[in-house]
Write a protein that holds these residues in place. Sequence first.
Motif: not given
Length: 384
Positions: A60, A78-79, A81-82, A85, A123, A126-127, A131, A143
């Motif tokens: 990550d 970005e999406e 990765d979230s 996670d 998350l 965060f986006n 992000a 997280s």
Amino acid sequence: MIPPPPRGQRRRKVVQRAVVMTPNGLTLLNLFCGLYAIILAIKGEFMKAPTFIVLGGIADVLDGRVARATGTGSRFGEELDSLVDAISFGLAPALIMYLELPNRGTLEWLLTFIFTACAVMRLARFNVEQAGRKKTHFHGLPSPAAGLTLASYYWFSQTPLYNQTVILFTDSKTLSDLPWPTILRGLMAVLAALMLSDVPYPTVPSVGFKNLRQIIGTIVVAGCVTLLFVRREEFIFPAMLAYVLWGAGKWAILGFLGRSGRPDEIFWDGKMERSIERRTTPLRAAGAVGPPSSDGTATASRDESRDERPSREERQSLERREQRREPRGEDQRGTRRRRRRRGGRGGSSSGGGPAAPPSSQAPNPPPKPGTPPPPPPTSSDSST
């Protein structure tokens, strides 16, 4: 028939496609580690499951850095990765902790749900907020830090440091004698609340040798990596717990003392100060923002009662307004030349000032000698 592209061009396309897929491949590796950790926890192999949570955390960290280094970051990454996670650092650690706790019941199941739900919402926030942007702090507990804190407890519980360390001011009581099942239930609830809180947490220190801050960051990162490979069972859980307490404690103490009101004041550095100075210089020229104060922040000159900096939308609006109103450089000199040309038309050939406007009446002839001067003209605008 369309000829095929040259061999060199085909090779470049393959390399570009590989560079674009590298960050996403690391993200999918993180997903694989999270799912395999869940499978190992279901089988009861609690010594192996945290290993894959740690590997997922490394992947990550690398996927974002690789994307920024190669310029291949995208909204899709970005999406993705979230979403990954949420599984690797939300569901997997909560399920590992649920399976480790004795006497599991409704409370433990609800804590597992609450921790996972808070990780997902953290998350999502965060986006929306951070992000893809360069940051000096995280809004709320990250997280991965919360997940690693839960997942690495079992490792720590199997070490001599856990079973032989005597607690101060007790009758030879060790860490293993504490009511850890109750403590872990409370720890899950606290971590879930911190993920959705406004507590700022520092990011990974920058690595380099340009200044003292980067040198210290390099030493810290190198020491953590070394301890991760040498003493990971004894290092990760105390280190993650110290990170959680450090961010919350610093925010609470500085806020209580009245020395900080915003995250950028807690994690202040020279780079942020120079960035704000560069952004507010054109605004101060327009009179929207006053000179910087002693701590580097810009003070508002139009509204002295306001203790916040202008928002991002206000700064952009003021900058656009200033650029439209006051041309600079070559544009300003060109405007002056055009004004001089327009002003010089109709004047004398010697280049004097602008010609006088033509009068609608003929000039009066000079009076003849011996005649009285004519009376002054009367006008409704003349004053007596």
